[in-house]
Design an enzyme around this catalytic site. Structure first.
Site, short mmCIF file in Angstrom:
data_model
loop_
_atom_site.label_atom_id
_atom_site.label_comp_id
_atom_site.label_asym_id
_atom_site.label_seq_id
_atom_site.Cartn_x
_atom_site.Cartn_y
_atom_site.Cartn_z
N SER A 1 0.84 -1.19 0.00
CA SER A 1 0.00 0.00 0.00
C SER A 1 0.87 1.24 0.00
CB SER A 1 -0.90 0.02 1.24
OG SER A 1 -1.40 1.33 1.43
N HIS A 9 -1.19 -1.26 -4.32
CA HIS A 9 -2.47 -0.99 -3.66
C HIS A 9 -2.58 0.52 -3.40
CE1 HIS A 9 -5.93 -2.17 -1.15
NE2 HIS A 9 -5.53 -1.23 -0.31
N ASP A 30 -4.76 3.54 -1.93
CA ASP A 30 -5.81 3.84 -0.95
C ASP A 30 -6.36 5.25 -1.14
OD1 ASP A 30 -6.00 1.47 0.73
OD2 ASP A 30 -3.95 1.91 1.35
N MET A 75 -8.95 7.99 -0.03
CA MET A 75 -9.79 8.35 1.13
C MET A 75 -10.32 9.76 0.95
SD MET A 75 -7.50 6.94 4.28
CE MET A 75 -6.62 5.36 4.18
N HIS A 108 -8.36 0.94 -3.98
CA HIS A 108 -9.25 0.73 -2.84
C HIS A 108 -9.92 2.06 -2.51
CE1 HIS A 108 -9.45 -0.47 1.75
NE2 HIS A 108 -10.64 -0.31 1.21
N MET A 143 -12.04 4.21 -0.41
CA MET A 143 -12.68 4.45 0.90
C MET A 143 -13.37 5.80 0.82
SD MET A 143 -9.58 2.92 3.14
CE MET A 143 -8.48 3.08 1.75
N MET A 153 -11.38 -6.24 5.38
CA MET A 153 -10.60 -5.27 6.16
C MET A 153 -10.27 -5.87 7.52
SD MET A 153 -9.97 -2.63 4.34
CE MET A 153 -9.18 -1.68 5.67
N GLY A 194 -2.86 3.70 8.15
CA GLY A 194 -1.91 2.61 8.14
C GLY A 194 -1.39 2.36 9.55
N ASP A 238 -6.53 -6.69 4.24
CA ASP A 238 -5.90 -5.37 4.26
C ASP A 238 -5.91 -4.82 5.69
OD1 ASP A 238 -5.04 -2.79 3.77
OD2 ASP A 238 -6.70 -2.26 2.46
N GLY A 239 -4.70 -4.61 6.23
CA GLY A 239 -4.59 -3.95 7.53
C GLY A 239 -3.86 -4.79 8.56
C1 DX5 Z 1 -6.23 1.27 5.65
C2 DX5 Z 1 -5.77 0.99 4.23
C3 DX5 Z 1 -4.68 0.02 4.15
C4 DX5 Z 1 -3.45 0.44 4.87
C5 DX5 Z 1 -2.78 -0.78 5.39
O1 DX5 Z 1 -7.42 1.96 5.64
O2 DX5 Z 1 -6.85 0.47 3.46
O3 DX5 Z 1 -4.41 -0.36 2.81
O4 DX5 Z 1 -2.55 1.14 4.07
O5 DX5 Z 1 -1.71 -0.37 6.11
P1 DX5 Z 1 -0.94 -1.28 7.15
O6 DX5 Z 1 -0.38 -2.45 6.40
O7 DX5 Z 1 0.07 -0.35 7.67
O8 DX5 Z 1 -1.94 -1.72 8.20
ZN ZN Z 2 -6.37 -0.43 1.47
#
Ligand code: DX5
Ligand code: ZN
Length: 214
Positions: free
Chosen positions: A14, A39, A41, A43, A70, A72, A141, A148, A175-176
């Site tokens: 990510s 990946h 992200d 937001m 992804h 969000m 999730m 992160g 993811d996460g």
């Molecule tokens: C969180 C994201 C993830 C995030 C994962 O909302 O969707 O993709 O970057 O990060 P890590 O691996 O640090 O938990």
């Molecule tokens: Zn993600």
């Protein structure tokens, strides 16, 4: 047995944890380190309490790897045409963000992209049953989305196992909070794609870090 899945697990770093000021250098390093996809992200500070980047930044990404986007965001349908024009490989929308989930999934597929739905740690998988045959992938999730570096939530393992039982050919992404230990648990549960941000970007050697997740 999980042997088939564990042999084929793909790693999707990510870029949330990347230095966005030198994004394409960071992506080149991920390519050299053996990443399978990137990946991305997105937001919007509405669906989740954080704001990252949108289409103008994604358009600047230069990578030979598939972009795994992804979303969000609320109203994810507003992004689909532009993501398609950029050449994004797969689009994940959140179950909790879609008023018309079937319509959004259908549109992603019409545009020729892979369609996925993400479910938060507080969402049961039951609501996915009617759209499951339409999906290329489900994203489980394993943290509450938005940031992160959070701790892996264990109930995601049961969801992965249940989804695998419902549709053996489904691509399941998690993811996460992925690190060497949680990756092993997810592989054993039947996952196909591991997203990892902090674990890879904090590692001294990204290649070693990625290899340790497989
Ligand atoms: C969180 C994201 C993830 C995030 C994962 O909302 O969707 O993709 O970057 O990060 P890590 O691996 O640090 O938990
Ligand atoms: Zn993600």
């Amino acid at each position: 047995m999980n042997s088939e899945n564990s042999q084929k697990v793909l790693i999707a770093p990510s870029i949330l944890s990347a230095d966005l000021g030198k994004l394409n250098e960071e992506i080149a390093a991920l390519e050299a380190a053996g990443a399978d996809m990137i990946h991305v992200d997105v937001m919007d500070n509405h669906f989740v309490p954080n704001l990252t980047f949108g289409v103008p930044v994604i358009r600047c990404i230069r990578s030979r790897l598939p972009l795994d986007c992804h979303l969000m965001v609320e109203n994810p349908e507003n992004y689909l045409e532009e993501l398609h024009a950029i050449g994004v490989a797969s689009v994940t929308v959140h179950f909790e963000a879609c008023k018309h989930l079937h319509r959004v999934i259908t549109r992603i597929r019409e545009l020729g992209m892979k369609a996925a739905v993400a479910i938060n740690p507080g969402t049961v998988i039951d609501g996915l049953r009617d759209v499951l045959p339409l999906l290329d992938m489900v994203l489980v999730m394993s943290v509450n989305p938005g940031f992160g570096g959070q701790k892996f939530i264990e109930n995601s393992l049961e969801k992965i196992r249940a989804l695998r039982a419902l549709r053996p050919d489904l691509v399941i992404e998690v993811d996460g909070g992925i690190n060497t230990e949680t990756a092993e648990l997810c592989r054993a549960a039947g996952v196909n794609i591991l997203v990892a941000g902090a674990f890879i970007f904090k590692a001294a050697d990204k290649k070693v870090a990625i290899a340790s997740l497989r």
